[in-house]
Design a protein around this motif. Structure first.
Motif, PDB file in Angstrom:
ATOM      1  N   CYS A 261      20.352  37.648  65.477  1.00 23.18           N
ATOM      2  CA  CYS A 261      21.385  38.656  65.133  1.00 23.18           C
ATOM      3  C   CYS A 261      22.114  38.427  63.816  1.00 23.18           C
ATOM      4  CB  CYS A 261      22.402  38.749  66.264  1.00 23.18           C
ATOM      5  SG  CYS A 261      21.691  39.487  67.750  1.00 23.18           S
ATOM      6  N   ALA A 262      22.087  37.188  63.264  1.00 22.31           N
ATOM      7  CA  ALA A 262      22.820  36.932  62.019  1.00 22.31           C
ATOM      8  C   ALA A 262      22.060  37.517  60.826  1.00 22.31           C
ATOM      9  CB  ALA A 262      23.024  35.438  61.819  1.00 22.31           C
ATOM     10  N   PHE A 263      22.680  37.427  59.661  1.00 17.98           N
ATOM     11  CA  PHE A 263      22.055  37.804  58.399  1.00 17.98           C
ATOM     12  C   PHE A 263      21.527  39.241  58.405  1.00 17.98           C
ATOM     13  CE2 PHE A 263      21.667  33.189  58.916  1.00 17.98           C
ATOM     14  CZ  PHE A 263      22.636  32.846  57.980  1.00 17.98           C
ATOM     15  N   GLY A 264      22.455  40.148  58.750  1.00 20.31           N
ATOM     16  CA  GLY A 264      22.205  41.561  58.530  1.00 20.31           C
ATOM     17  C   GLY A 264      21.479  42.318  59.623  1.00 20.31           C
ATOM     18  N   ARG A 265      20.920  41.622  60.592  1.00 15.14           N
ATOM     19  CA  ARG A 265      20.166  42.352  61.621  1.00 15.14           C
ATOM     20  C   ARG A 265      21.044  43.428  62.275  1.00 15.14           C
ATOM     21  NH1 ARG A 265      15.844  43.989  61.619  1.00 15.14           N
ATOM     22  NH2 ARG A 265      15.060  42.016  60.822  1.00 15.14           N
ATOM     23  N   LEU A 266      22.371  43.106  62.383  1.00 16.50           N
ATOM     24  CA  LEU A 266      23.306  44.071  62.982  1.00 16.50           C
ATOM     25  C   LEU A 266      24.243  44.664  61.925  1.00 16.50           C
ATOM     26  CD1 LEU A 266      24.138  42.007  66.209  1.00 16.50           C
ATOM     27  CD2 LEU A 266      22.542  43.911  66.004  1.00 16.50           C
ATOM     28  N   GLY A 267      23.859  44.518  60.645  1.00 16.22           N
ATOM     29  CA  GLY A 267      24.665  45.115  59.576  1.00 16.22           C
ATOM     30  C   GLY A 267      25.849  44.259  59.155  1.00 16.22           C
ATOM     31  N   HIS A 268      25.914  43.032  59.632  1.00 13.67           N
ATOM     32  CA  HIS A 268      26.993  42.089  59.262  1.00 13.67           C
ATOM     33  C   HIS A 268      26.349  40.727  59.031  1.00 13.67           C
ATOM     34  CE1 HIS A 268      30.469  44.658  60.454  1.00 13.67           C
ATOM     35  NE2 HIS A 268      29.512  45.256  61.138  1.00 13.67           N
ATOM     36  N   TRP A 269      27.117  39.815  58.421  1.00 13.88           N
ATOM     37  CA  TRP A 269      26.570  38.462  58.284  1.00 13.88           C
ATOM     38  C   TRP A 269      26.273  37.872  59.651  1.00 13.88           C
ATOM     39  CZ3 TRP A 269      24.453  37.302  53.962  1.00 13.88           C
ATOM     40  CH2 TRP A 269      25.000  37.704  52.754  1.00 13.88           C
ATOM     41  N   PHE A 270      27.218  38.094  60.578  1.00 11.56           N
ATOM     42  CA  PHE A 270      27.059  37.544  61.932  1.00 11.56           C
ATOM     43  C   PHE A 270      27.346  38.623  62.975  1.00 11.56           C
ATOM     44  CE2 PHE A 270      28.066  34.023  59.149  1.00 11.56           C
ATOM     45  CZ  PHE A 270      27.044  33.136  59.456  1.00 11.56           C
ATOM     46  N   GLY A 271      26.656  38.510  64.104  1.00 13.07           N
ATOM     47  CA  GLY A 271      26.917  39.436  65.207  1.00 13.07           C
ATOM     48  C   GLY A 271      28.350  39.309  65.694  1.00 13.07           C
ATOM     49  N   ALA A 272      28.897  38.091  65.633  1.00 13.13           N
ATOM     50  CA  ALA A 272      30.284  37.876  66.070  1.00 13.13           C
ATOM     51  C   ALA A 272      31.243  38.751  65.259  1.00 13.13           C
ATOM     52  CB  ALA A 272      30.654  36.401  65.940  1.00 13.13           C
ATOM     53  N   ASP A 273      30.915  38.973  63.964  1.00 15.64           N
ATOM     54  CA  ASP A 273      31.756  39.868  63.145  1.00 15.64           C
ATOM     55  C   ASP A 273      31.654  41.294  63.677  1.00 15.64           C
ATOM     56  OD1 ASP A 273      32.306  37.805  61.383  1.00 15.64           O
ATOM     57  OD2 ASP A 273      30.552  38.256  60.137  1.00 15.64           O
ATOM     58  N   ARG A 274      30.441  41.690  63.966  1.00 13.39           N
ATOM     59  CA  ARG A 274      30.246  43.078  64.396  1.00 13.39           C
ATOM     60  C   ARG A 274      31.039  43.378  65.670  1.00 13.39           C
ATOM     61  NH1 ARG A 274      25.911  47.581  63.926  1.00 13.39           N
ATOM     62  NH2 ARG A 274      26.869  49.013  65.373  1.00 13.39           N
ATOM     63  N   TYR A 275      31.008  42.431  66.615  1.00 15.09           N
ATOM     64  CA  TYR A 275      31.657  42.703  67.905  1.00 15.09           C
ATOM     65  C   TYR A 275      33.042  42.072  67.999  1.00 15.09           C
ATOM     66  CZ  TYR A 275      26.952  44.292  68.823  1.00 15.09           C
ATOM     67  OH  TYR A 275      25.758  44.949  68.732  1.00 15.09           O
ATOM     68  N   GLY A 276      33.499  41.465  66.893  1.00 15.73           N
ATOM     69  CA  GLY A 276      34.888  41.025  66.812  1.00 15.73           C
ATOM     70  C   GLY A 276      35.268  39.869  67.721  1.00 15.73           C
ATOM     71  N   LEU A 343      22.658  44.680  51.165  1.00  7.97           N
ATOM     72  CA  LEU A 343      21.818  44.950  52.341  1.00  7.97           C
ATOM     73  C   LEU A 343      22.616  45.194  53.616  1.00  7.97           C
ATOM     74  CD1 LEU A 343      18.675  42.632  52.029  1.00  7.97           C
ATOM     75  CD2 LEU A 343      18.838  45.100  51.763  1.00  7.97           C
ATOM     76  N   LEU A 344      23.771  44.529  53.736  1.00  8.91           N
ATOM     77  CA  LEU A 344      24.547  44.723  54.969  1.00  8.91           C
ATOM     78  C   LEU A 344      25.026  46.178  55.040  1.00  8.91           C
ATOM     79  CD1 LEU A 344      26.747  41.466  55.033  1.00  8.91           C
ATOM     80  CD2 LEU A 344      24.480  41.829  55.990  1.00  8.91           C
ATOM     81  N   GLY A 345      25.534  46.669  53.907  1.00  7.13           N
ATOM     82  CA  GLY A 345      25.992  48.061  53.852  1.00  7.13           C
ATOM     83  C   GLY A 345      24.824  49.018  54.063  1.00  7.13           C
ATOM     84  N   HIS A 346      23.668  48.654  53.526  1.00  3.96           N
ATOM     85  CA  HIS A 346      22.470  49.485  53.679  1.00  3.96           C
ATOM     86  C   HIS A 346      22.133  49.653  55.172  1.00  3.96           C
ATOM     87  CE1 HIS A 346      18.542  51.168  52.646  1.00  3.96           C
ATOM     88  NE2 HIS A 346      18.041  50.360  53.569  1.00  3.96           N
ATOM     89  N   VAL A 347      22.185  48.540  55.892  1.00  2.00           N
ATOM     90  CA  VAL A 347      21.883  48.619  57.335  1.00  2.00           C
ATOM     91  C   VAL A 347      22.935  49.475  58.036  1.00  2.00           C
ATOM     92  CG1 VAL A 347      21.769  47.275  59.486  1.00  2.00           C
ATOM     93  CG2 VAL A 347      20.640  46.427  57.419  1.00  2.00           C
TER      94      VAL A 347
END
Ligand SMILES: Cc1ncc(COP(=O)(O)O)c(C=O)c1O
Length: 456
Positions: A261-276, A343-347
């Motif tokens: 999940c890290a490195f952009g797979r979910l559009g953030h550096w880390f999945g933890a960022d995405r789900y807060g 790339l994160l913004g692209h995703v």
């Protein structure tokens, strides 16, 4: 001299032991030999082109054929190809550790490098155990994880893994692990009509498990932001917030296994960022180098290294290739591409288009559920859409291995058909992909899944 295609086949069949592969399959058919990649495309030894809908193995984030990564590796290998991080350091590992600490959420500022993902998971469990011994809680040795979750193949990581079929051949495994329900809302055993209540229930099962194990014996909970095995199981709203509360309440460490999940797979550096949420440790590998060189890491919060900064203390753990100079240089160059190409913004700006492209397949009778986030989706296949009836083992075998996997590959798409949980097909294309690639995936799926439905 490179081997000719027929020689490659012969040598592969005679000498190569492929991973998690039924080798008997290749008594009667050719081994697919991939020889070249460019962007989201790969080519086999016969010259046929495929869309790489799985980024190799959830790994090639920036796409294939990136000269800048090859050159970063060559430069570093000429300068200093190898030196360990045992009692020494080298600039690449230092710079990468600093970079990852800047990117990681909150007080996660320490990086312990490994050669891959399973070693990162093993390292996290070992650190949890030694940390608790060092702070006077020696009984805390156990690890909790979720049903069907894959956390790696080494004995430690396999013990934490929740896929029974791949554990059985190696039992007895490392003692002290147990499983809790995952967040498969489509198959929710309770609160099937209320996602938030279901998420709360699923998180609370961790507390129930900790109580059953004995709260002072549990060291860590291992969770992926989006669970891969089972088919991209996303966390319901509030799930991780509740998990964090539970871990804090019981003094248990929360490990976010972000090897996919890290490195952009979910559009953030880390999945933890995405789900807060704020983990105590994060495990990474795969996309950190986009696979141009092998590397993994355990990222740990400041407090976890505290006991090891004093006197003669040391974390009694190390790996020859941890922090490899070439892999470090490649990782730094890879992260630079992420930034240069946004790339994160692209995703984030394309994920909805990817999701709705896949959702257009919803009229197919075999398509049960679509789930995932970012550039990471799974489609669960069902026998009966109305009742959500799934396939029995024999049907699943026939559907996935007998038909879908070969048919999708034949149609020019690399993706994953998986029945570690209920049968799913999964997609995790390189992060550079756009609508034209989503369209190709959907066209191939419409044809192949349409034909699959008529077989059942
Ligand atoms: C979530 C997760 N953890 C751990 C691993 C193990 O990583 P590796 O295969 O690099 O050892 C994987 C591999 O797919 C994974 O997906």
């Amino acid at each position: 001299m490179p081997l000719e295609p027929e020689q490659l086949q012969e040598a592969a069949k005679r000498h190569l032991w492929m991973h998690f592969t039924r080798m008997g399959t290749y008594a009667k058919q050719d081994v697919p030999v991939i020889v070249k990649g460019d962007g989201p495309w790969v080519w086999d030894s016969t010259g046929k082109r495929y869309l790489d809908g799985l980024s190799g193995l959830f790994t090639v984030q920036v796409g294939h054929g990136r000269r800048e990564l090859a050159e970063a590796a060559a430069r570093q290998a000429s300068e200093l190809a190898y030196f360990p991080v045992w009692g020494y350091a080298h600039p690449g590992a230092i710079e990468l550790a600093e970079r990852l600490s800047e990117l990681a959420p909150g007080d996660i500022n320490r990086v312990f490098f490994t050669s891959g993902g399973s070693e990162a998971v093993d390292s996290a469990w070992k650190l949890a155990r030694q940390y608790f011994k060092a702070v006077g809680q020696p009984k805390r040795i156990k690890a909790i994880s979720r049903q069907i979750a894959y956390h790696g193949a080494s004995m430690g990581a396999l013990s934490i893994t929740g896929v029974e079929a791949i554990k059985k051949p190696f039992e007895p495994l490392v003692p002290g692990t147990s499983r809790v329900p995952n967040t498969d809302f489509y198959r929710a055993p309770v609160h099937g009509d209320d996602l938030v209540a279901f998420g709360r229930w699923a998180a609370d099962q961790i507390a129930v498990r900790i109580e059953a194990e004995g709260p002072d014996t549990v060291a860590a909970v291992f969770l992926e932001p989006v669970q891969n095995a089972g088919g991209c199981l996303t966390p319901p709203p509030g799930y991780f917030e509740r998990v964090r509360e539970i871990c804090d309440h019981y003094g248990v460490l929360l490990v976010s296994d972000e090897i996919i999940c890290a490195f952009g797979r979910l559009g953030h550096w880390f999945g933890a960022d995405r789900y807060g949420y704020q983990p105590d440790m994060i495990t990474v590998a795969k996309g950190m180098t986009s696979g141009y060189s092998p590397m993994g890491a355990l990222l740990a919060s400041d407090r976890l290294i505290e006991p090891f900064l004093k006197g003669t203390a040391l974390f009694a753990h190390g790996l020859t290739f941890g922090g490899h100079p070439v892999s470090s240089a490649v990782a730094l160059a890879n992260l630079a591409i992420f930034e240069d190409e946004k790339l994160l913004g692209h995703v984030r700006s394309n994920e909805e288009a990817f999701r709705s492209s896949l959702r257009s397949l919803d009229d197919l009778p075999i398509v049960g559920d679509l789930r995932g986030d970012g550039y990471f989706y799974g489609i669960e296949l069902v026998k009966d859409k109305a009742t959500r009836e799934t396939f029995n083992d024999e049907e699943s075998e026939r559907l996935l291995r007998g038909f879908l996997s070969p048919a999708l590959f034949e149609a020019g798409l690399v993706c994953r058909s998986d029945d570690r949980g209920d049968p799913v097909v999964q997609f995790a294309p390189p992060l550079i992909c756009e609508q034209e690639h989503f369209d190709i995936i959907v066209d191939i799926l419409r044809d192949v899944l349409g034909r699959a439905a008529s077989l059942i």
